[in-house]
Design a protein around this motif. Sequence first.
Motif, mmCIF file in Angstrom:
data_model
loop_
_atom_site.group_PDB
_atom_site.id
_atom_site.type_symbol
_atom_site.label_atom_id
_atom_site.label_comp_id
_atom_site.label_asym_id
_atom_site.label_seq_id
_atom_site.Cartn_x
_atom_site.Cartn_y
_atom_site.Cartn_z
ATOM 1 N N ASN A 587 0.848 -1.208 0.000
ATOM 2 C CA ASN A 587 0.000 0.000 0.000
ATOM 3 C C ASN A 587 0.872 1.241 0.000
ATOM 4 O OD1 ASN A 587 -2.489 -1.120 -0.089
ATOM 5 N ND2 ASN A 587 -2.907 -0.998 2.116
ATOM 6 N N ALA A 588 1.900 1.237 0.882
ATOM 7 C CA ALA A 588 2.773 2.414 1.002
ATOM 8 C C ALA A 588 3.440 2.706 -0.338
ATOM 9 C CB ALA A 588 3.809 2.172 2.097
ATOM 10 N N VAL A 589 3.982 1.647 -0.955
ATOM 11 C CA VAL A 589 4.676 1.847 -2.246
ATOM 12 C C VAL A 589 3.674 2.273 -3.309
ATOM 13 C CG1 VAL A 589 5.985 0.674 -4.055
ATOM 14 C CG2 VAL A 589 6.510 0.234 -1.641
ATOM 15 N N LYS A 590 2.486 1.579 -3.235
ATOM 16 C CA LYS A 590 1.468 1.844 -4.283
ATOM 17 C C LYS A 590 1.016 3.306 -4.258
ATOM 18 C CE LYS A 590 -2.741 -0.024 -3.874
ATOM 19 N NZ LYS A 590 -3.582 -1.210 -3.754
ATOM 20 N N PHE A 591 0.782 3.810 -3.043
ATOM 21 C CA PHE A 591 0.197 5.156 -2.967
ATOM 22 C C PHE A 591 1.235 6.284 -2.957
ATOM 23 C CE2 PHE A 591 -3.201 2.457 -1.270
ATOM 24 C CZ PHE A 591 -4.216 2.831 -2.120
ATOM 25 N N THR A 592 2.536 5.927 -2.869
ATOM 26 C CA THR A 592 3.558 6.975 -2.816
ATOM 27 C C THR A 592 4.117 7.237 -4.207
ATOM 28 O OG1 THR A 592 4.083 6.250 -0.600
ATOM 29 C CG2 THR A 592 5.700 7.675 -1.657
ATOM 30 N N VAL A 652 -10.254 4.722 -0.262
ATOM 31 C CA VAL A 652 -10.388 6.185 -0.223
ATOM 32 C C VAL A 652 -9.332 6.804 -1.123
ATOM 33 C CG1 VAL A 652 -11.352 6.201 2.113
ATOM 34 C CG2 VAL A 652 -8.892 6.371 1.817
ATOM 35 N N GLY A 653 -9.479 8.079 -1.356
ATOM 36 C CA GLY A 653 -8.442 8.821 -2.109
ATOM 37 C C GLY A 653 -8.569 8.640 -3.623
ATOM 38 N N ASP A 654 -7.407 8.583 -4.248
ATOM 39 C CA ASP A 654 -7.298 8.570 -5.716
ATOM 40 C C ASP A 654 -8.020 7.358 -6.331
ATOM 41 O OD1 ASP A 654 -6.586 8.824 -8.277
ATOM 42 O OD2 ASP A 654 -4.402 8.694 -7.957
ATOM 43 N N GLY A 665 -7.493 -5.664 1.791
ATOM 44 C CA GLY A 665 -6.182 -5.901 2.428
ATOM 45 C C GLY A 665 -6.113 -5.469 3.878
ATOM 46 N N LEU A 666 -6.453 -4.222 4.133
ATOM 47 C CA LEU A 666 -6.309 -3.703 5.498
ATOM 48 C C LEU A 666 -7.298 -4.381 6.462
ATOM 49 C CD1 LEU A 666 -5.595 0.101 5.132
ATOM 50 C CD2 LEU A 666 -4.092 -1.648 6.044
ATOM 51 N N ALA A 667 -8.496 -4.639 5.960
ATOM 52 C CA ALA A 667 -9.496 -5.303 6.816
ATOM 53 C C ALA A 667 -8.947 -6.637 7.291
ATOM 54 C CB ALA A 667 -10.792 -5.497 6.047
HETATM 55 P P1 ADP Z 1 -6.500 -1.848 -1.303
HETATM 56 O O1 ADP Z 1 -6.487 -3.194 -1.871
HETATM 57 O O2 ADP Z 1 -7.383 -0.943 -2.032
HETATM 58 O O3 ADP Z 1 -5.169 -1.304 -1.086
HETATM 59 P P2 ADP Z 1 -6.572 -1.851 1.531
HETATM 60 O O4 ADP Z 1 -7.564 -2.401 2.470
HETATM 61 O O5 ADP Z 1 -5.219 -2.342 1.631
HETATM 62 O O6 ADP Z 1 -7.166 -2.073 0.112
HETATM 63 O O7 ADP Z 1 -6.593 -0.299 1.663
HETATM 64 C C1 ADP Z 1 -7.804 0.379 1.763
HETATM 65 C C2 ADP Z 1 -7.641 1.824 1.358
HETATM 66 O O8 ADP Z 1 -6.876 2.501 2.333
HETATM 67 C C3 ADP Z 1 -6.896 2.030 0.073
HETATM 68 O O9 ADP Z 1 -7.731 1.893 -1.046
HETATM 69 C C4 ADP Z 1 -6.372 3.442 0.224
HETATM 70 O O10 ADP Z 1 -7.367 4.346 -0.171
HETATM 71 C C5 ADP Z 1 -6.119 3.571 1.716
HETATM 72 N N1 ADP Z 1 -4.718 3.381 2.041
HETATM 73 C C6 ADP Z 1 -4.134 2.265 2.502
HETATM 74 N N2 ADP Z 1 -2.805 2.492 2.734
HETATM 75 C C7 ADP Z 1 -2.554 3.776 2.400
HETATM 76 C C8 ADP Z 1 -1.368 4.607 2.400
HETATM 77 N N3 ADP Z 1 -0.176 4.136 2.777
HETATM 78 N N4 ADP Z 1 -1.498 5.888 1.975
HETATM 79 C C9 ADP Z 1 -2.683 6.363 1.589
HETATM 80 N N5 ADP Z 1 -3.822 5.627 1.555
HETATM 81 C C10 ADP Z 1 -3.753 4.350 1.954
#
Ligand code: ADP
Length: 930
Positions: A587-592, A652-654, A665-667
Amino acid sequence: MSSPQPSILNKLIGNAPLRTVLIVPFVLQIIGAVGIVGYLSFRNGQKAVNDLASQLRTEVSSRIDQHLDSQLDTARHLAQVNADAFDVGLLDPKDLDNMTRFFWKQMQLFNIGYISFGAPGGEFAGAGYHLDKNIQMGIVDPKKNGTRDFYNYNADSRGNKTTLIDTYKNYQFKKELWYSNTVKAGKPTWVLYQWEITPFPLAVSANRPIYGRKNQLIGVIGIDQRLSQISDFLRQLKVSKSGRTFIVERSGLMVASSSTEKPFKLIDGKPKRLKASESSDGQIQSAARYLLKHFGGDFNNIKDAQQLDFLLNKERQFVQVLPWKDEWGLDWLVVVVVPESDFMGQINANTRTTILFCIGALIVATVVGFYTSRLIAGPIALLSKASQDFASGKFDRTVEVSGKNELGVLSESFNDMAQQLRDSFTALENTNAELEKRVEERTVELKIAKEMADGANRAKSEFLANMSHELRTPLNGILGYAQILQRSEPLTHKGRGGVDIIYQCGSHLLTLINDVLDLSKIEAGKLELHPAAFHLPSFIQGVAEICAIRAEEKAISFDLQVDPQLPAGVCGDEKRLRQVLLNLLSNAVKFTEKGGVIFQVDVLQDAEFSDGSSQLENSTENSYKIWFRVEDTGPGMTPAQVQKIFLPFEQVGDVKKQSEGTGLGLAIAQKIVRLMQSEIAIGSRPGEGSIFSFEVELPEAQNWADSSRIVEQGAVLGYQGDKRKILVVDDRWENRAVLVNLLQPIGFEMIEAADGKEGLDIALAAAPDLILTDLAMPVMDGFELLRDIRAHPQLREAIVLVSSASVFEIDRQKSLDAGGNDFLPKPVQADLLLGLLKKYLQLEWVYGETADAGEKAQQGTIGKMQLPAIEILQLLNEQAQAGDLDAVIEIAEQIQTANPEHATFAKKILVLAEGFQVKELRALIEEHLS
Ligand code: ADP
């Protein structure tokens, strides 16, 4: 505020039965009233008695006083009169007969004892009471008779001597005190004396000497007043029932008393006067003694009338003493003694009557009180019993209503209340029954609903399992072939790109399927951790490496900061920990897009165990708190976004970035970390970046080396030694094809079978080195095949790997239990497959490309990106500056194929160029040029 303490009275009354409470005060009141009245009447009576006794004593004393005055005055006057008669010559001292007759006549008139005349010559004449109640006459006439004998005669009614009664020889009257004392005194005087002749009466006599003209003594006149007469008077005086009166001389000798006792005693025929204090009458004796004692032992000390009292045999005696005097010198004391009991008798009787009345009244009051209290307490007791019954649940109780008074009204009210309560209870019971019925109905409904839900859940699980199986099977083909293509002969740039995309899409799909399955497992509470020993530094290195490559591809920095104190071997669920870390890091790499990612691993502290062992002793019982921290300089999140991201499918976000993920993933990560007794914490600021961190406690493990995984060392080209034969048993041709195409090129002989039955036959015929079998197959499934193989003497030792798309942990375990050597999940991961083959067939791989990743892991560093020659970089720069992205792509592809060591750099360039990120492209090239 505390309630006031109940008084002792309240406590007593509170605990006593109502009956007692009603009777006792009633009885007490009566006792009190009667007692007080009785006591007052007794006291008043006593006071009245005192007054009465005092009056009586005074009265009696004054009567005695008067009597003495009158009696003794008579004697005195008569003595005077008779003396006067001699003086004037009316009486002749020589004519004794005449004189006796004169005296006889006087005796008729006056109440006196005896009238005497004595002359110095021995003549005596007298008249009065001597032996009986008749007036007798006595004469001593020495001249006539020649003797001094006393002749005592009876007299007729005219006073003439009649018969001689008796004679007393030689009557020596001159020795008698009346005569001698008077002669001695020479003046009128009183004399108290005892007769010389029987019956020796005691008399008080008023005497007067008679003198002639020449003052010679003619004789003495004596008027006797017998003391027995005074005693008679005292006796007839009614003082009280047992009261006494007596008269004493100041010497203490008794004069007269109301008792029958004589005031003298006869001792040897001689009379002896009695002292009052020696009287045989107890009252007289004790009164005399008391007075003597009271007045200092001498009656002369009594000067005036006194009222006193003393105790005799514990009884009060009232005493009055009155001095009585006379002109001629008599000085007596008149004493009146009255016992209190004479008066108190009535009062005591009254008191006794009062007490009897009191007892009677008490009994009556008690009986009345008893019945009254029964009247009152009876219904109350019934009421109280009914209330108690009511309280203990006997609701059918009623109270009998007696009368229309307050108790009747109370009973009626109680019955009404009881009826109302009964009604309420019945209503309540009905409601309860209804509620129970409803609850039962609901329970049944809920049971049905639960069964339906369970059914639905089962259906969902089955559906998910089947769907996943169904999806994994084609994916096995897709991913398998993508991997085969990636590993096989060189492709064109576009072709390789296409294969990569197929692989990525397939992987994404596989991730999605796995995530959905994980989530449903977690939600069903079926996800369990499987802790095992592993090498922590190489584990972190491996995780970091994957993400470092991605970071490099995105041209952002990736910094791994590992605590040097990190333990080597720890025990934990490596697979799940990796899943969490990979999720956070990717996630960190993906969103940075700019800046970079810092992956920090620290040992927080060593948790000591109760035996006191510590980390330094390197004990296996030690555990470490490892803190994982992933920091990025990505877009960051608002607090509202932070709140949502742990929910499934929340992104959330972009939006562009969202499409790359699943939102699961996070859940899943959070749930796994919770299973590890921890929590993922987030610190994030929009536009600045985010920090994800969590800590887990991992026990130290010494035997990590056994289970540590072999780090991939590069592409496998073949293996050393003899050709090995592998039998693939799978009903799906595409699955068989994946395995055949993966393994054939690296030197294995592959044989195929479409079901278990066929597999068994071929295995017997061809004797393969290793069998790879699916589970779900027609004719004979994998389990049956395994059992047959293990049962067959020829195949018993055969190595069998089970490969299945089944997601059930149970299938995995069942296959191992049935005799499988290991399990290989589908879609098949080439690395995993090769690892298992190496392990079971004891192979030595021949690698196409060597990169000592294991060594790198130990060093804790990531290899630096190698760059092409400066000329090539300049060429790239020129094309990039000119905006010819096709040219840039072409150069990069050439670099990639010509120099695999520059592949990483080339890949970065390709990503940026293909993504039309000209600015970033130029920046990257310039950065490496300078
Ligand atoms: P996804 O498969 O979309 O990454 P996650 O459950 O891992 O699903 O993450 C949920 C959402 O949390 C992401 O879609 C993103 O909007 C936000 N997110 C997670 N990690 C980050 C991060 N490091 N920086 C910004 N947004 C994040």
